[in-house]
Structures are given as structure tokens and as C-alpha cells.
Motif scaffolding. Structure first.
Motif, PDB file in Angstrom:
ATOM      1  N   ARG A  87      -3.876  16.906  -4.591  1.00  0.00           N
ATOM      2  CA  ARG A  87      -2.888  17.944  -4.265  1.00  0.00           C
ATOM      3  C   ARG A  87      -2.899  18.118  -2.760  1.00  0.00           C
ATOM      4  NH1 ARG A  87       0.018  21.836  -6.591  1.00  0.00           N
ATOM      5  NH2 ARG A  87      -0.884  21.479  -8.661  1.00  0.00           N
ATOM      6  N   SER A 123       3.011  13.855  -1.005  1.00  0.00           N
ATOM      7  CA  SER A 123       2.131  13.074  -1.880  1.00  0.00           C
ATOM      8  C   SER A 123       2.234  11.570  -1.685  1.00  0.00           C
ATOM      9  CB  SER A 123       2.439  13.408  -3.345  1.00  0.00           C
ATOM     10  OG  SER A 123       2.188  14.764  -3.626  1.00  0.00           O
ATOM     11  N   SER A 147      -1.134  12.354 -10.105  1.00  0.00           N
ATOM     12  CA  SER A 147      -0.804  13.252  -9.005  1.00  0.00           C
ATOM     13  C   SER A 147       0.675  13.598  -9.092  1.00  0.00           C
ATOM     14  CB  SER A 147      -1.102  12.572  -7.665  1.00  0.00           C
ATOM     15  OG  SER A 147      -2.449  12.162  -7.592  1.00  0.00           O
TER      16      SER A 147
END
Length: 447
Positions: A87, A123, A147
């Protein structure tokens, strides 16, 4: 005797990490492990959980090597699987993802709309970095990536690292199937789990529909489940550590309104953000969002447990909860390691599985999983309503990845404008400019 595996958990400072470690320990009979390494670039945060996990490991599985590191070479050398749940920016950035759009009357959510786009832009780079570390230090290892936002990350890995040992997954279908199993048990008086189901499902991540659910003994249970969801949504008495807060209960109940749009299918709960964005915004508190709920709830709970374990020097009196995603990850690793051909919902390149959708779409559909990875099962053509919605969201995600690769402000503005959650290009630009300023530490430079 089954060959044991060396595991790296990337995102070792995540509140879900202790649950994943516990799930791995609970399944050593079917998935033996020689080593578990936690990896995170936030050393201080990871250490708080890692020290508690080390105590737990010593008591439960002293023969397994356990360590934690922020050094990529140490983390990724000699491993078989990387289980990645990073994260970027932690919950402080999630809070901005949610609150900035709400200022403009737009859905503020972790993976949907502008918030999901902002999170995706953060990300992509770090997930690709993990894939490159693996290529350098353990080229035959598999990256099991969950993720978020999974669709954007999956499109990025397709574009930037094609052909690598990467499988993108999400636990939300698993959580909803767990809810459906609880609902079926309630309605029939017989105990079911999600493992009793064989499903047909299609869509993008957080954007899909079940079209068929049979039990493995051949019973069609869709009529019972549709009747239940028509009345209750996904709200059941099933326990779910990950999705137990009030905001999730409201989301589960809202599924009955999504279902009404197409009673031939059972929908993903996340569709509420696209189909009822005005209602979502009206029921949102711009000063207190899901990020605040998690920071004051799960974050404090998990780190509090870790502190108690470290202080006592034992995990015999305290334990961590195991989320539904943890068992799903073990199932996936087993299927790859031992070529089980288990049927699972995964995010894979379409390649004709959905006949009337772009072949390059990263779709979430049933697959058979073995030592070569995921083999997608054919879906066929899908109806116009779902096709239209999917195409709109699909090209939002493709534009986000193109914007990241090209450093293009224009394409990211187009992505926000195309999102069904955003009312106009002018609103999209205002949100984009504020998100870009908030994310200047994390996004590539845009021009």
C-alpha cells in the motif's frame, strides 16, 4: 513427500501480514514451507509486526526460518513465491484519495473512480520494481499480486512485464462467495462453504457478475441465492475480519439494489459506486471516510495485538485474525506448486475468453491453475448492459496505465473524465489537479 517452498511477503508491514503468516502455518500439511521473509521499505512499521510474528513462529513452527528485511537482495534471493500486498503511501494517502473527490461531489473510494486512479498511479512503479527484483534474484519465482487497485496493476504488468510469472488476484469474490455460502446455509439448514461452489463469473476486478452457481454435487443454487440477495443483499451473520465495519455492512445491503438492475445475475458489491454514485456521495461523510475507519479500527487493533505479544514474549494469549484472502493465496500457491488444476477466479488477459470484449482486457474470470499458471475458461459473449459498463471502465484503466508510462497529464485527465463516477471534464480536471499535487511524491511527472 511434498517439496517445501520459500516465501517472501512483500508489504510486511501490512495489517494483513500476521493473518497470512498464520494461514501459512495452518496449512503446512498441504503447503510445506522452509522459509518466510517479510519485506517492506518501511522498516519501523514492519518491525512492529515482524517481532510479534517471530514470537508466534518460534512457538508454532520453530523449524521454519523466519526473518524480515528492507534489503531487496536478502528478501528476493532463493524464494519460490512472493505474496505482494503493498500500500504505497499507507492510509494517509488513501484518506486523500477518498476526501479530495468528495470535495467535488464525486465518489471517494479506494479502488473506484478518482481515488482508485490516484492509488493506481502510486502502485504501478513499486509493483514493477518487485517484479524486477524477482527477475534479478529468483527468476523462476511466482509473484502472487493482490496489491490494489488490482485491475490497474494487472494492466500495468501486462503492458510492462508480459510473459513473467505474475498472477493478479483479489479476495473480494472470495469474501462474497463466503457470504453466499452463509446465506445458503441459512436458507437450507445445511452447512456450506465457498469451497462447495463451482461458479461462472465474469468482469473486471471489483466490477463483475456471477451467472451460475452450482454446488459440486450438481445442485443449482442460483435461485435460492438470488432470492436471498433480492431481500438482503449480501448481509449475513458470517464473520469477516476484513469487511466487518459499518461501511461494509451498508455496502453488502446495497447489493439488492444493484441486483434489481439485472435479476439474471448476482453482482459484485463494488458496482454500487458506478451505478449509484449520487447516493454514495450523499451518504458519505467528507470529514470521516473509510480510511479513517480503518486507521481507528483495524490498524489499532492489529498493532495493539502485536504490542501485547512482544511485551509478554508469547503469542499464546493473543492471536491475529485470518482474513479470507489469506486462504485464497494458499490455495493459489498450492495449485501452482503441485499442479492441482484447481478452479479459481483470477485476473488474466482475456484472449477471447469473453468473445465480444477486447482481447487485451485484464478480466476476472474462472481459471484452472497449475504449474504453468492460469488457464482461462471460456465465457462466451456477454450482454449489452454488462459489455457497455465493462468497456467504459476498461478504457479508464488502460488510459491510467498509458498516462503512467508516457507521463501524460492529458491521458490521465481523459481517464478521470471517462470514469462513470465523474460528471464532467471540468470536474475531472479540478480533481486531477488536486490529486496530482497531493501525490507529487509518488506519481511520475506529468506534462
Amino acid at each position: 513427500m511434498k517439496q517445501s517452498s520459500a516465501i517472501c511477503i512483500a508489504g510486511g508491514g501490512s495489517t494483513y501480514t500476521p493473518g497470512i503468516v498464520l494461514m501459512l502455518l495452518d496449512n503446512l500439511d498441504r503447503f510445506p514451507i522452509s522459509r518466510i521473509t517479510l519485506y517492506d521499505n518501511n522498516e519501523e512499521r514492519q518491525a512492529k509486526l515482524a517481532k510479534a510474528c517471530a514470537i508466534m513462529m518460534k512457538e508454532k513452527a520453530p523449524d521454519i526460518v523466519f526473518n524480515w528485511t528492507s534489503d531487496p537482495q536478502t528478501a528476493f534471493t532463493g524464494i519460490d513465491f512472493v505474496m505482494a500486498h503493498i500500500r504505497v503511501g499507507l492510509y494517509e494517502m488513501r484518506e486523500k484519495d477518498e476526501k479530495i473527490p468528495l470535495k467535488y461531489g464525486v465518489v471517494g473510494q479506494e479502488t473506484c473512480g478518482p481515488g482508485g486512479i490516484a492509488y493506481g498511479m502510486r502502485s504501478i512503479g513499486p509493483v514493477i520494481e518487485i517484479a524486477d527484483y524477482m527477475e534479478k534474484y529468483s527468476p523462476n519465482a511466482w509473484l502472487l499480486n493482490y496489491s490494489n487497485p488490482a485491475s490497474i496493476v494487472a494492466e500495468a504488468t501486462r503492458r510492462l512485464r508480459p510473459g513473467k510469472h505474475i498472477i493478479n488476484i483479489c479476495d473480494m469474490p472470495v469474501a462474497l462467495e463466503t457470504m453466499m455460502a452463509a446465506a445458503l446455509s441459512e436458507r437450507t439448514g445445511k452447512t456450506y462453504t465457498r469451497k462447495d461452489f463451482e461458479v461462472r463469473y465474469y468482469g473486471l476486478n471489483h466490477f463483475g457478475w456471477w451467472t451460475d452457481i452450482h454446488t459440486k454435487d450438481g445442485k443449482d443454487v442460483m435461485p435460492i441465492l438470488k432470492d436471498y440477495i433480492k431481500e438482503n443483499g449480501f448481509a449475513t451473520n458470517a464473520k469477516d475480519f476484513q469487511h466487518k465495519d459499518a461501511s461494509w455492512k451498508e455496502t453488502y445491503q446495497k447489493a439488492k439494489d444493484i441486483y434489481a438492475l439485472d435479476p439474471t445475475t448476482i453482482p459484485s458489491t463494488y458496482l454500487k459506486y458506478y451505478l449509484f454514485p449520487d447516493e454514495v456521495v450523499a451518504h458519505s461523510n467528507p470529514a470521516y471516510t473509510r480510511a479513517n475507519e480503518v486507521m481507528e479500527g483495524r490498524e489499532k487493533e492489529v498493532f495493539g495485538i502485536a504490542e501485547r505479544i512482544i511485551a509478554k514474549g508469547t503469542a499464546k494469549e493473543d492471536t491475529f485474525a485470518v482474513g479470507v484472502h489469506a486462504s485464497f493465496i494458499v490455495d493459489l500457491a498450492c495449485a501452482i506448486r503441485y499442479n492441482t488444476k484447481e478452479r479459481m477466479l483470477l485476473i488474466v488477459e482475456n484472449n477471447g475468453a469473453i468473445a465480444n470484449l477486447d482481447d487485451t482486457a485484464m478480466v476476472e474470470i474462472p481459471c484452472l491453475v497449475g504449474s504453468s499458471g492460469a488457464e482461462a475458461l471460456t465465457v462466451g459473449k456477454i450482454p449489452s448492459f454488462q459489455l457497455g459498463l465493462i468497456n467504459e471502465q476498461l478504457y479508464v484503466e488502460k488510459l491510467v496505465v498509458e498516462a503512467w508510462i508516457e507521463g501524460s497529464y492529458g491521458k490521465l485527465w481523459q481517464a478521470l473524465t471517462l470514469s462513470k463516477t465523474v460528471p464532467s471534464a471540468s470536474v475531472a480536471k479540478k480533481i486531477l489537479d488536486e490529486l496530482m499535487e497531493a501525490n507529487k511524491e509518488y506519481w511520475p511527472t506529468l506534462s
